[in-house]
Design an enzyme around this catalytic site. Structure first.
Site, PDB file in Angstrom:
ATOM      1  N   LYS A 153      -0.407   4.806   4.662  1.00 19.47           N
ATOM      2  CA  LYS A 153      -1.353   3.892   5.305  1.00 19.47           C
ATOM      3  C   LYS A 153      -0.953   3.679   6.755  1.00 19.47           C
ATOM      4  O   LYS A 153       0.211   3.466   7.072  1.00 19.47           O
ATOM      5  CB  LYS A 153      -1.397   2.556   4.559  1.00 19.47           C
ATOM      6  CG  LYS A 153      -2.436   1.605   5.149  1.00 19.47           C
ATOM      7  CD  LYS A 153      -2.774   0.459   4.222  1.00 19.47           C
ATOM      8  CE  LYS A 153      -3.776  -0.501   4.849  1.00 19.47           C
ATOM      9  NZ  LYS A 153      -5.046   0.148   5.212  1.00 19.47           N
ATOM     10  N   HIS A 202       0.843  -1.213   0.000  1.00 20.76           N
ATOM     11  CA  HIS A 202       0.000   0.000   0.000  1.00 20.76           C
ATOM     12  C   HIS A 202       0.869   1.251   0.000  1.00 20.76           C
ATOM     13  O   HIS A 202       2.071   1.184   0.254  1.00 20.76           O
ATOM     14  CB  HIS A 202      -0.922   0.021   1.226  1.00 20.76           C
ATOM     15  CG  HIS A 202      -2.097  -0.892   1.108  1.00 20.76           C
ATOM     16  ND1 HIS A 202      -2.040  -2.222   1.450  1.00 20.76           N
ATOM     17  CD2 HIS A 202      -3.363  -0.675   0.670  1.00 20.76           C
ATOM     18  CE1 HIS A 202      -3.220  -2.789   1.231  1.00 20.76           C
ATOM     19  NE2 HIS A 202      -4.042  -1.874   0.759  1.00 20.76           N
TER      20      HIS A 202
HETATM   21  P1  NAD Z   1      -7.012   9.296   4.740  1.00 14.83           P
HETATM   22  O1  NAD Z   1      -6.043   9.479   5.866  1.00 14.83           O
HETATM   23  O2  NAD Z   1      -6.652   9.849   3.409  1.00 14.83           O
HETATM   24  O3  NAD Z   1      -8.424   9.909   5.133  1.00 14.83           O
HETATM   25  C1  NAD Z   1      -9.020   9.687   6.375  1.00 14.83           C
HETATM   26  C2  NAD Z   1      -9.988  10.811   6.630  1.00 14.83           C
HETATM   27  O4  NAD Z   1     -10.644  10.542   7.856  1.00 14.83           O
HETATM   28  C3  NAD Z   1      -9.293  12.161   6.763  1.00 14.83           C
HETATM   29  O5  NAD Z   1     -10.085  13.141   6.140  1.00 14.83           O
HETATM   30  C4  NAD Z   1      -9.251  12.387   8.266  1.00 14.83           C
HETATM   31  O6  NAD Z   1      -9.333  13.765   8.595  1.00 14.83           O
HETATM   32  C5  NAD Z   1     -10.466  11.631   8.714  1.00 14.83           C
HETATM   33  N1  NAD Z   1     -10.280  11.141  10.090  1.00 14.83           N
HETATM   34  C6  NAD Z   1      -9.309  10.334  10.534  1.00 14.83           C
HETATM   35  N2  NAD Z   1      -9.439  10.170  11.861  1.00 14.83           N
HETATM   36  C7  NAD Z   1     -10.515  10.882  12.217  1.00 14.83           C
HETATM   37  C8  NAD Z   1     -11.149  11.128  13.462  1.00 14.83           C
HETATM   38  N3  NAD Z   1     -10.665  10.585  14.592  1.00 14.83           N
HETATM   39  N4  NAD Z   1     -12.263  11.879  13.472  1.00 14.83           N
HETATM   40  C9  NAD Z   1     -12.743  12.397  12.336  1.00 14.83           C
HETATM   41  N5  NAD Z   1     -12.164  12.239  11.137  1.00 14.83           N
HETATM   42  C10 NAD Z   1     -11.062  11.478  11.089  1.00 14.83           C
HETATM   43  O7  NAD Z   1      -7.275   7.722   4.664  1.00 14.83           O
HETATM   44  P2  NAD Z   1      -7.924   6.906   3.457  1.00 14.83           P
HETATM   45  O8  NAD Z   1      -6.847   6.414   2.581  1.00 14.83           O
HETATM   46  O9  NAD Z   1      -9.062   7.671   2.876  1.00 14.83           O
HETATM   47  O10 NAD Z   1      -8.479   5.639   4.249  1.00 14.83           O
HETATM   48  C11 NAD Z   1      -9.467   5.774   5.261  1.00 14.83           C
HETATM   49  C12 NAD Z   1      -9.811   4.396   5.797  1.00 14.83           C
HETATM   50  O11 NAD Z   1     -10.397   3.612   4.765  1.00 14.83           O
HETATM   51  C13 NAD Z   1      -8.600   3.594   6.288  1.00 14.83           C
HETATM   52  O12 NAD Z   1      -8.986   2.842   7.422  1.00 14.83           O
HETATM   53  C14 NAD Z   1      -8.299   2.669   5.114  1.00 14.83           C
HETATM   54  O13 NAD Z   1      -7.635   1.488   5.496  1.00 14.83           O
HETATM   55  C15 NAD Z   1      -9.703   2.382   4.637  1.00 14.83           C
HETATM   56  N6  NAD Z   1      -9.839   1.930   3.242  1.00 14.83           N
HETATM   57  C16 NAD Z   1     -10.771   0.985   3.015  1.00 14.83           C
HETATM   58  C17 NAD Z   1     -11.026   0.561   1.730  1.00 14.83           C
HETATM   59  C18 NAD Z   1     -12.118  -0.442   1.489  1.00 14.83           C
HETATM   60  O14 NAD Z   1     -12.396  -0.805   0.324  1.00 14.83           O
HETATM   61  N7  NAD Z   1     -12.805  -0.906   2.551  1.00 14.83           N
HETATM   62  C19 NAD Z   1     -10.296   1.104   0.664  1.00 14.83           C
HETATM   63  C20 NAD Z   1      -9.344   2.087   0.924  1.00 14.83           C
HETATM   64  C21 NAD Z   1      -9.133   2.507   2.234  1.00 14.83           C
END
Ligand code: NAD
Length: 256
Positions: free
Chosen positions: A151, A147
């Site tokens: 991440k 990744h």
């Molecule tokens: P990212 O860091 O780019 O975005 C996360 C967002 O959530 C940010 O805007 C951040 O401000 C917000 N955030 C984080 N902690 C927070 C909190 N305590 N309160 C409020 N807002 C909060 O991350 P990303 O790449 O978008 O990934 C987000 C999640 O999704 C991760 O857990 C990742 O592993 C997961 N993910 C899942 C899939 C899937 O298909 N299920 C695919 C990609 C990513």
């Protein structure tokens, strides 16, 4: 029409969800929130502070919240959804047992669909891995995931799901060995797990099954994050109006 609210809207996945929703006539974004304030419109949507999430939820009453944030915040959002009976689709990964318990408690009051991966290709990979694991009962199994460099959790939620799938078929494999160093001969009950972090890679997973004189490799590579967003929106449309309970992405795919 399915009305959604989007959390983590300024994150990598939140932006993808808003972009995908803008292209779907049957989905409307009721509101979007982010932990930190955002000055720009994202796909034409105003992004508000997540401090006001509960109030916004009560005011707009969307059908489904689509959440890609972090395990602590997802838990808070699940509690708020349960309070008002709004369904929750979460793709957030990295939950500990308490976090998972909190989501399951929320599912007693509202519909909750959690998936570590919303790609249909990964759903197919899971089925293939289960079949291959059953067909090669003596194989050594190693899992590698790759990744992007930002991440947070390791191994990935998808890797953990694949490990659960493998262990569900092979009850002789119980020891997840995360990387190896020094004198580290392989034991029969091991599954090796390797997490690589580099650049902006959206997500790659490979399950290697090694036997005598033959190896089988099953792998998936995400081209970009839009596949996860599209899958999450499919899940949101499917989940809207479902009874309280715990739902799986395979149910969405099977009904499509
Ligand atoms: P990212 O860091 O780019 O975005 C996360 C967002 O959530 C940010 O805007 C951040 O401000 C917000 N955030 C984080 N902690 C927070 C909190 N305590 N309160 C409020 N807002 C909060 O991350 P990303 O790449 O978008 O990934 C987000 C999640 O999704 C991760 O857990 C990742 O592993 C997961 N993910 C899942 C899939 C899937 O298909 N299920 C695919 C990609 C990513």
């Amino acid at each position: 029409m399915t009305e959604i609210a989007v959390t983590g809207a300024a994150g990598r996945m939140g932006r993808e969800v808003l972009a995908a929703a803008a292209n779907r006539e049957e989905i409307e974004v009721a509101f979007a929130v982010n932990r930190t304030s955002v000055d720009e419109l994202i796909s034409g949507v105003v992004v508000e502070s997540s401090d006001n999430f509960a109030e916004l939820l009560a005011e707009y009453e969307p059908n489904v919240v689509v959440d890609f944030t972090g395990p602590e915040s997802a838990r808070t959002y699940a509690d708020a959804c349960a309070d008002v009976g709004v369904a929750l689709v979460t793709g957030t990964t990295g939950f500990d047992d308490d976090g998972l318990d909190a989501l399951e408690t929320a599912s007693e009051s509202t519909a909750v669909l959690k998936a570590s991966n919303f790609s249909r290709g990964v759903a197919a990979l899971r089925l293939a891995v289960r079949e291959a694991t059953a067909a090669l009962p003596d194989a050594d199994i190693e899992l590698t995931e790759t990744h992007h460099n930002a991440k947070r959790d390791a191994p990935s939620g998808t890797a953990k799901t694949l490990l659960d799938d493998i262990e569900g078929v092979r009850d002789d494999l119980s020891d997840r060995v995360h990387g190896r160093e020094g004198e580290a001969p392989r034991d029969d009950d091991e599954i090796g797990v390797h997490a690589r972090r580099a650049g902006d890679i959206a997500g790659e997973h490979e399950v290697l099954l090694g036997g005598s004189n033959e190896t089988l490799s099953l792998a998936h590579r995400a081209g970009d994050r839009s596949i996860f967003a599209e899958g999450a929106l499919d899940a949101a449309e499917w989940l809207a109006g479902q009874e309280p309970g715990w739902y799986d992405f395979f149910e969405v795919i099977d009904d499509a």
